[in-house]
Design an enzyme around this catalytic site. Sequence first.
Site, PDB file in Angstrom:
ATOM      1  N   ASP A 108      89.255  47.715  54.156  1.00 47.98           N
ATOM      2  CA  ASP A 108      88.779  48.249  55.433  1.00 47.98           C
ATOM      3  C   ASP A 108      89.732  47.963  56.580  1.00 47.98           C
ATOM      4  OD1 ASP A 108      88.463  45.541  55.643  1.00 47.98           O
ATOM      5  OD2 ASP A 108      86.348  45.580  56.210  1.00 47.98           O
ATOM      6  N   CYS A 111      91.432  43.369  55.309  1.00 51.45           N
ATOM      7  CA  CYS A 111      91.459  42.666  54.025  1.00 51.45           C
ATOM      8  C   CYS A 111      92.351  41.430  54.057  1.00 51.45           C
ATOM      9  CB  CYS A 111      91.883  43.611  52.901  1.00 51.45           C
ATOM     10  SG  CYS A 111      93.500  44.356  53.132  1.00 51.45           S
ATOM     11  N   HIS A 316      97.235  46.798  50.728  1.00 52.67           N
ATOM     12  CA  HIS A 316      96.000  46.057  50.461  1.00 52.67           C
ATOM     13  C   HIS A 316      96.271  44.646  49.951  1.00 52.67           C
ATOM     14  CE1 HIS A 316      91.752  45.596  49.692  1.00 52.67           C
ATOM     15  NE2 HIS A 316      92.013  45.168  48.482  1.00 52.67           N
TER      16      HIS A 316
END
Length: 383
Positions: A108, A111, A316
Amino acid sequence: MSEQPPVAQPEAQSASADDIATQAGQTASESAPDSMDVAGQGDRPSDADIILQQNQIREEQEQRMPYLGEVEPLSALEAEYAGGSEVFRTKIQGLARSYSSFRRSRGDGNCFFRAFLFAYLENILQRQDYAERARVVQRIQEARQKLLDSGYQELVFEDAQDFLLTQLNNINAGPEGMTAEVLLINMRDDMVSNMIVSFLRLATSAEIGSRAEFFAPFILGMTADELSVEAFRQRCVEPMGEESDHVHIVALSDMLQVPISVLYLDRSMDTVGADLSAVNRHDFVPEALAEAAKGGSPEAVAQATPRVHLLYRPGHYDIMYPHGTAAPAAQQPQVRGGPAASGATGGGSGLDDVAVSRSLAATLDAIRDGSVTAGGGVSQGFA
């Protein structure tokens, strides 16, 4: 800091932007009136309709993925690439030599901060390292003055700071001490988790601002419009949902004096042929800790050894567990650890787990919508 790892790419999502747009367009088209325009083409959804549908799809995806998942074996990570890149599978097999498992974090935009936060608190809890807890509590308390010096009003960060201090103070040997299960529940709770992430963002921004000359060369060229340090803080650090890269990692690591190890799972290959399974690793160690470790004392070396291990895949961050450190945590039906629960050091807010003050909720809203600005406290209109 002699070298920097690659700059992070945009946050990975479970569905690509093109897929979401296509799905949004199809959904909107199916619900549109069956009429024809003068050119003989069917009505197309407006941009606003597509954006609305995109947001709905993302919200549905977020509901299916908690902020932090359960501990999983690395074989589950390898399975994601079963029909894909051989490079990734080989590197994951190489990771298994040092790591046993991992924990997913929601993609989101927060992270990095959330994964760091949970991994660090979990490490202190597993080790029952009360000396480290006391040390970082002092660092967080000292961050108050740096935030004030950066121009933030105390009402912007005091409740969020209390939330973090409470989580740390609840790590104790008493009967009411934090458990791994409660820590996981708290970090999955929307209010608790996001308030603490918001504090880490503001503290990271203040650290960057207080050392602008140091960070300026790394910020220069990171964006097409070559942001100033202050603009970078306002646009890329403080708002919730903005992705993190090496500047964020260095600033947070230095602010807390906590080493962080990042493993880069990408398509890079060792052209020399030494080890195709090798994964690029970069340890972010604060300069003071690195210098102290050169003396060779066991205590100094331990302080300079990363407690937090994160896996970076393009856009990520997830949590990695070295062999012998993972402790799966099951959910429990309660949330503990509001700022009033244990008399958090650093200025009690009088909050409990059920009643949340208006100022706390308003602070979170301000951080989310960007009305908190670097060096300028709160924008006009924030009450």
